[in-house]
Motif scaffolding. Structure first.
Motif, mmCIF file in Angstrom:
data_model
loop_
_atom_site.group_PDB
_atom_site.id
_atom_site.type_symbol
_atom_site.label_atom_id
_atom_site.label_comp_id
_atom_site.label_asym_id
_atom_site.label_seq_id
_atom_site.Cartn_x
_atom_site.Cartn_y
_atom_site.Cartn_z
ATOM 1 N N MET A 20 9.531 -3.355 6.330
ATOM 2 C CA MET A 20 8.540 -4.327 6.129
ATOM 3 C C MET A 20 8.024 -5.094 7.011
ATOM 4 O O MET A 20 6.935 -5.498 7.037
ATOM 5 C CB MET A 20 9.381 -5.332 5.099
ATOM 6 N N ARG A 21 9.059 -5.326 8.271
ATOM 7 C CA ARG A 21 8.373 -5.964 9.362
ATOM 8 C C ARG A 21 7.108 -5.060 9.974
ATOM 9 O O ARG A 21 6.269 -5.951 10.377
ATOM 10 C CB ARG A 21 9.665 -6.052 10.244
ATOM 11 N N GLU A 22 7.407 -3.943 9.989
ATOM 12 C CA GLU A 22 6.291 -2.849 10.534
ATOM 13 C C GLU A 22 5.154 -3.172 9.623
ATOM 14 O O GLU A 22 3.964 -2.768 10.183
ATOM 15 C CB GLU A 22 6.881 -1.724 10.684
ATOM 16 N N LEU A 23 5.343 -3.012 8.334
ATOM 17 C CA LEU A 23 4.238 -2.908 7.530
ATOM 18 C C LEU A 23 3.313 -4.318 7.704
ATOM 19 O O LEU A 23 2.174 -4.269 7.468
ATOM 20 C CB LEU A 23 4.626 -3.058 5.871
ATOM 21 N N ARG A 24 4.067 -5.473 7.967
ATOM 22 C CA ARG A 24 3.253 -6.564 8.098
ATOM 23 C C ARG A 24 2.443 -6.635 9.342
ATOM 24 O O ARG A 24 1.410 -7.078 9.560
ATOM 25 C CB ARG A 24 4.174 -7.856 8.190
ATOM 26 N N GLN A 25 2.737 -5.542 10.115
ATOM 27 C CA GLN A 25 2.178 -5.500 11.654
ATOM 28 C C GLN A 25 0.820 -4.671 11.320
ATOM 29 O O GLN A 25 -0.030 -5.171 11.862
ATOM 30 C CB GLN A 25 2.925 -4.848 12.742
ATOM 31 N N GLN A 26 0.969 -3.820 10.516
ATOM 32 C CA GLN A 26 -0.392 -2.846 10.119
ATOM 33 C C GLN A 26 -1.182 -3.603 8.945
ATOM 34 O O GLN A 26 -2.434 -3.364 8.752
ATOM 35 C CB GLN A 26 0.097 -1.749 9.347
ATOM 36 N N ASP A 27 -0.599 -4.630 8.056
ATOM 37 C CA ASP A 27 -1.357 -5.172 7.120
ATOM 38 C C ASP A 27 -0.822 -6.385 6.992
ATOM 39 O O ASP A 27 -0.021 -7.070 6.404
ATOM 40 C CB ASP A 27 -0.936 -4.220 5.751
ATOM 41 N N SER A 28 -1.868 -7.588 7.575
ATOM 42 C CA SER A 28 -1.416 -9.104 7.744
ATOM 43 C C SER A 28 -1.389 -9.730 6.337
ATOM 44 O O SER A 28 -1.088 -10.692 6.194
ATOM 45 C CB SER A 28 -2.541 -9.761 8.358
ATOM 46 N N GLU A 29 -1.994 -8.692 5.278
ATOM 47 C CA GLU A 29 -2.166 -9.506 3.852
ATOM 48 C C GLU A 29 -0.781 -8.989 3.036
ATOM 49 O O GLU A 29 -0.989 -9.246 1.819
ATOM 50 C CB GLU A 29 -3.332 -8.956 3.324
ATOM 51 N N ALA A 30 0.141 -8.168 3.664
ATOM 52 C CA ALA A 30 1.130 -7.730 2.899
ATOM 53 C C ALA A 30 1.954 -8.822 2.263
ATOM 54 O O ALA A 30 2.451 -9.862 2.674
ATOM 55 C CB ALA A 30 2.083 -6.981 3.831
ATOM 56 N N GLU A 31 2.403 -8.304 0.882
ATOM 57 C CA GLU A 31 3.266 -9.103 -0.073
ATOM 58 C C GLU A 31 4.258 -8.270 -0.533
ATOM 59 O O GLU A 31 3.848 -7.032 -0.695
ATOM 60 C CB GLU A 31 2.402 -9.819 -1.133
#
Length: 369
Positions: A20-31
């Motif tokens: 999740m932490r890395e997904l947020r780095q790739q996708d600033s809109e991540a929920e």
């Protein structure tokens, strides 16, 4: 994008939180929404249920909890339908997650699997179900890519996130002082697992061998997702319980008794000599023995393809054998050197790939295509 993640145990919660932490780095809109634990929640995920509510160990125990699981499954399906995520990300936990995959696929949702279920160990026919239901599979063990290729299914090998977690863990210099431990006594780490059921199966036996090892201090890796008062049953002279400090404990241990699971790999990556232990109910063991298709139960031996660590399973897991094997990994220098050489080979096989980061980059890339 909206991500729905499902992790059914503590190790899955740990790995999902890093993803999740890395997904947020790739996708600033991540929920994030899903089923997991405290670590996923700390990364901003909205929890529907905590994995503790679903923690069952063994074939028989799972079978007798079928109504409970069916209720959770229906609730999960309704929640996914209401949330309408861009992707459902499943983390190991095959019995529940493959049923979720079937529902999500039928609902027209993308399905990713992070950390393959261990279908290579038993019920290999499930690979056809995985092929049909999972859009992208991300595996963390080197032999898994070859396994799936035998069935014509291409998967992404991303490296092992446990390697990364240990490499990134800071070395502590005040461990003994902070935990009021005796710096003159070497530590035997005891890792009994994170589920109440497996702890009860393992820990009494693990701590029944104290008299021959009075020159050591036994330190049990406790987890705060269980009530601290529960562990009071196991405290005695020469035994300490430390909570949520497993990596620090392994970083200072001379030897370890480890319940089979991810902890066996973690112990090996810290280069701590270990004995692997496992026991479940007689019925579950009989079923497991009939269906499991691999020669070992520990990740260390499975990845190496040979016996590096001793496995004491079911009837062999007893005080007499524990004493014998623990003496080898605390006093037999040749035996210790051989095991550590095996660990070095293991680390070379796994390499260092920043698994969670690589998985997140691939996932977001696939979703944006």
């Amino acid at each position: 994008m909206k991500y729905y993640l499902i992790a059914g145990e503590r190790s899955g919660d740990f790995h999902a939180s890093h993803l999740m932490r890395e997904l947020r780095q790739q996708d600033s809109e991540a929920e994030f929404r899903g089923w997991g634990g405290d670590m996923m929640q700390a990364e901003g995920g909205t929890l529907v249920h905590h994995y503790q509510e679903m923690a069952i160990m063994g074939f028989w125990e799972a079978a007798t909890s079928v109504l409970k699981f069916r209720g959770y499954l229906k609730e999960c399906q309704r929640d996914i339908q209401a949330y309408q995520p861009d992707v459902v990300i499943l983390v190991d936990y095959a019995g529940f997650n493959l049923r979720v995959a079937k529902f999500a696929k039928a609902a027209g949702l993308k399905v990713f699997y992070y950390i393959s279920p261990k279908i290579w160990a038993w019920n290999q026919g499930r690979v056809h179900q995985v092929k049909a239901l999972v859009d992208k599979m991300f595996v963390i063990l080197p032999f898994e890519k070859e396994f799936y290729q035998r069935f014509g299914y291409e998967v992404d090998y991303i490296g092992n996130p446990t390697v990364d977690a240990i490499a990134d863990h800071p070395v502590t210099t005040d461990f003994y002082q902070r935990n009021n431990l005796d710096p003159q006594k070497p530590i035997i780490a005891v890792l009994p697992g994170s589920r109440k059921q497996e702890i009860e199966e393992m820990l009494y036996e693990m701590l029944a061998i104290l008299p021959p090892f009075l020159d050591y201090q036994f330190v049990v890796a406790g987890v705060t997702n269980l009530d601290r008062s529960y562990y009071a049953n196991f405290e005695r002279n020469n035994v300490r319980i430390l909570f949520d400090q497993t990596y620090d404990l392994l970083g200072h241990a001379q030897a370890a008794l480890v319940t089979s699971g991810t902890a066996t790999l973690e112990t090996a990556l810290f280069s701590v000599p270990q004995v692997v232990c496992y026991r479940t109910s007689a019925v579950s063991y009989a079923i497991g023995k009939a269906v499991i298709k691999v020669p070992y139960i520990s990740l260390v031996n499975l990845i190496a393809g040979k016996e590096i660590v001793k496995e004491l399973i079911q009837g062999e897991f007893n005080s007499r054998n524990l004493v014998t094997e623990l003496k080898k990994i605390t006093a037999d220098e040749a035996f210790i050197a051989e095991q550590k050489a095996g660990y070095a080979e293991l680390q070379e096989k796994l390499g260092r790939n920043k698994a969670a980061q690589k998985a997140a980059e691939l996932m977001v890339g696939y979703l944006r295509k």
